[in-house]
Design a protein around this motif. Structure first.
Motif, PDB file in Angstrom:
ATOM      1  N   ASN A 234       0.861  -1.172   0.000  1.00 34.16           N
ATOM      2  CA  ASN A 234       0.000   0.000   0.000  1.00 34.16           C
ATOM      3  C   ASN A 234       0.907   1.235   0.000  1.00 34.16           C
TER       4      ASN A 234
ATOM      5  N   ASP B  32      -8.849   2.993   3.557  1.00 36.55           N
ATOM      6  CA  ASP B  32      -8.347   1.665   3.194  1.00 36.55           C
ATOM      7  C   ASP B  32      -7.376   1.088   4.216  1.00 36.55           C
ATOM      8  N   TRP B  33      -7.094   1.830   5.275  1.00 38.66           N
ATOM      9  CA  TRP B  33      -6.259   1.302   6.349  1.00 38.66           C
ATOM     10  C   TRP B  33      -7.063   0.490   7.359  1.00 38.66           C
TER      11      TRP B  33
ATOM     12  N   HIS C 259      -9.325  -2.489   9.065  1.00 43.44           N
ATOM     13  CA  HIS C 259      -9.282  -3.948   8.983  1.00 43.44           C
ATOM     14  C   HIS C 259     -10.670  -4.491   8.649  1.00 43.44           C
TER      15      HIS C 259
ATOM     16  N   TYR D 125      -5.853  -7.226   6.797  1.00 45.15           N
ATOM     17  CA  TYR D 125      -5.488  -5.901   6.305  1.00 45.15           C
ATOM     18  C   TYR D 125      -5.061  -6.002   4.848  1.00 45.15           C
ATOM     19  N   ASP D 126      -4.826  -4.863   4.225  1.00 46.29           N
ATOM     20  CA  ASP D 126      -4.405  -4.875   2.829  1.00 46.29           C
ATOM     21  C   ASP D 126      -3.037  -5.528   2.656  1.00 46.29           C
ATOM     22  N   ASP D 127      -2.111  -5.294   3.577  1.00 44.66           N
ATOM     23  CA  ASP D 127      -0.818  -5.961   3.511  1.00 44.66           C
ATOM     24  C   ASP D 127      -0.198  -6.051   4.902  1.00 44.66           C
TER      25      ASP D 127
ATOM     26  N   ARG E 175      -2.158  -9.784  -0.766  1.00 46.11           N
ATOM     27  CA  ARG E 175      -1.047  -9.241  -1.556  1.00 46.11           C
ATOM     28  C   ARG E 175       0.081 -10.265  -1.684  1.00 46.11           C
TER      29      ARG E 175
END
Length: 528
Positions: free
Chosen positions: A130, A351-352, A354, A380-382, A454
């Motif tokens: 991210n 987008d941060w 969870h 999470y995203d990464d 990811r």
């Protein structure tokens, strides 16, 4: 060892049907079109370092005897990868979207170190992140590594880290011997380099010392906490030589921030004041460059070491009215820092946040071995984003610990003071437990690649992804496992997760604690 042909990375179904696999993830296109269930792809580590029969090894030994230059390669599982010119090494050109190319990067020789470093770059350095979660220095390692000569301290230090990391894989502990040799040669080289004022504080020298600190964390022997902190102190001293105006490029600012974060971690753990930095802005002299959420968190956390040191000094004083006043002042300061941390979290980009993917309704029976604690599992995203959020939680826990410790140091407080302190204590315990619960909710995400979109979609090797998650978890788990207001059963579960991470790293319990204490609180390197 002889060349066995380029290993196929296609799924087993395509191999069986003898057709070319497009290697799409999570399922290949051929399987989707034919309505078959894609069985997935082979482990990257096994592809690179395949075992061969004893007969093949004997033929390789004979070939090695005919060519003396190849004898040094016969001692490792890395031989085929190092000797095969068609082996798909990682493209270390940052601008390239491709992960793998059939060529050897500049400055990378055919050797054990070549294969290890290639694997290290592929799985731990050049990963999709991210845009707001980048905060380390490894993203600048690749171009610097390419620019450096093969006998430079930077290349030697990189080889030491790569070999030590892969030495943590089951059955490869002998690689740690090679890692120590590369580390020793790098130390000798950097000691020569820093004698020259022109090279002492160069980007390459600073990157080399940061790689030394990473090596100490990865190696994680029982005797290395001092060596790690010495490298941090050395990096700080060299950074000071450049002053506040010595950071003009994006790469140099990245190194400055990494050094600042290492210094911050060391100061927090040793309860020592933050070293002063020359210039009117001190450690915030990078304000002219864009501050992403990770760097903003670091700047807020700069107040913590000094506050902890102040608290230690006040507690050591003899009881007095003045001491009580100072204690209340420290508690309010801790609340102020905590408020800034909470504001940081509440103002993060959307987008941060969870997402909850499953729920454990009851406390596990076998607490020590349970993969999940009671409550939700957050993803999470990464990993790097999750790591930063956990650093925020750890910083808030430190604030609550200061409040709770200070409240116990009051001597015969007035009734109205007792009421205020009691309210502060209750709030501090609530926040600390909430932060601890949220860290626990992130544990499965860190340790299960199936929960890491990811890493999974980029094809990161499974052990590498989960080892990175384990590294990032070691410090927050260590902190909440030693937080008194966290329930004992939950702390027992935390110790079990630390034990599991230690087993994956091949570390003893004592070594695992060493690893945890050297994890970088607000600038965790992008590697275990």
């Amino acid at each position: 060892m002889v060349y066995c042909g380029k290993p196929s990375r296609g799924c087993q179904c395509c191999k069986t049907r003898r057709i070319k696999c497009d290697e799409a993830r999570p399922a290949c296109g051929n399987c989707k079109k034919s309505g078959r269930e894609c069985p997935g792809y082979p482990d990257e580590f096994d592809l690179i370092f395949r075992n061969e029969t004893s007969a093949t090894k004997k033929r390789a030994q004979k070939a090695s005897n005919r060519n003396r230059s190849n004898t040094s390669f016969s001692r490792s599982l890395f031989e085929r990868a190092a000797l095969d010119p068609k082996f798909p090494f990682f493209d270390i050109d940052c601008s390239s979207p491709s992960f793998w190319v059939s060529s050897i990067p500049a400055g990378l020789e055919y050797s054990v170190e070549a294969a290890a470093t290639s694997f290290f770059f592929r799985n731990f350095v050049y990963l999709p992140l991210n845009s707001g979660s980048g905060r380390g220095y490894l993203e600048y390692l690749i171009p610097m590594y390419n620019q450096a000569s093969s006998d430079s301290p930077l290349q030697l230090a990189t080889h030491a880290v790569a070999l030590s990391a892969l030495g943590n894989y089951p059955g490869n502990s002998r690689l740690k011997v090679d890692a120590r040799k590369a580390y020793g040669r790098a130390l000798n080289k950097i000691n020569e380099a820093i004698q020259d004022p022109l090279t002492a504080a160069s980007d390459h020298s600073l990157m080399t010392i940061l790689m030394f600190s990473l090596y100490e964390a990865v190696a994680s022997t029982d005797k290395q906490p001092t060596a790690w902190s010495n490298h941090v102190d050395g990096a700080v001293a060299l950074a000071k030589l450049r002053g506040s105006d010595g950071w003009k490029t994006k790469e140099s600012v990245g190194l400055f921030r990494a050094i600042r974060m290492c210094m911050l971690t060391s100061a927090i753990q040793r309860a020592k004041p933050v070293d002063e930095y020359p210039g009117p802005k001190g450690w915030t002299c990078d304000d002219n460059f864009e501050q992403n959420p990770a760097n903003r968190l670091a700047i807020i956390s700069l107040d913590l070491p000094n506050l902890r040191r102040y608290a230690v000094d006040v507690v050591s004083q003899s009881p007095s009215l003045n001491k009580n006043a100072e204690i209340m002042h420290i508690m309010k300061m801790a609340q102020e820092v905590d408020g800034r941390l909470e504001h940081w979290y509440l103002t993060l980009p959307e987008d941060w946040g969870h997402r909850t993917v499953r729920m454990q309704l009851e406390e596990p029976v076998d607490v020590f071995n349970a993969p999940q604690w009671q409550g939700p599992v957050h993803i999470y995203d990464d990993l790097f984003m999750a790591n930063i959020i956990n650093d925020y939680r750890v910083s808030r826990i430190f604030c609550q610990q200061i409040i709770l410790n200070m409240s116990g140091a009051l001597s015969d407080p007035a009734p109205e003071t007792l009421i205020t302190v009691h309210g502060m204590q209750q709030h501090a315990m609530y926040v600390a437990r909430t932060m601890a619960d949220d860290v626990c909710s992130s544990v499965p995400f860190h340790l299960e690649i199936d929960l890491q979109p990811r890493a999974r979609d980029s094809g990161q090797e499974i052990h590498a992804a989960e080892a990175t998650g384990g590294y990032f978890l070691s410090w927050p788990l260590f902190v909440i496992g030693n937080t008194d207001c966290v329930p004992m059963r939950q702390r027992e579960w935390i110790r079990g997760r630390l034990y599991r991470i230690g087993q994956d790293f091949g570390l003893s319990s004592a070594q695992m604690m060493t690893l945890a204490q050297k994890s970088v609180l607000t600038s965790g390197p992008s590697f275990p």
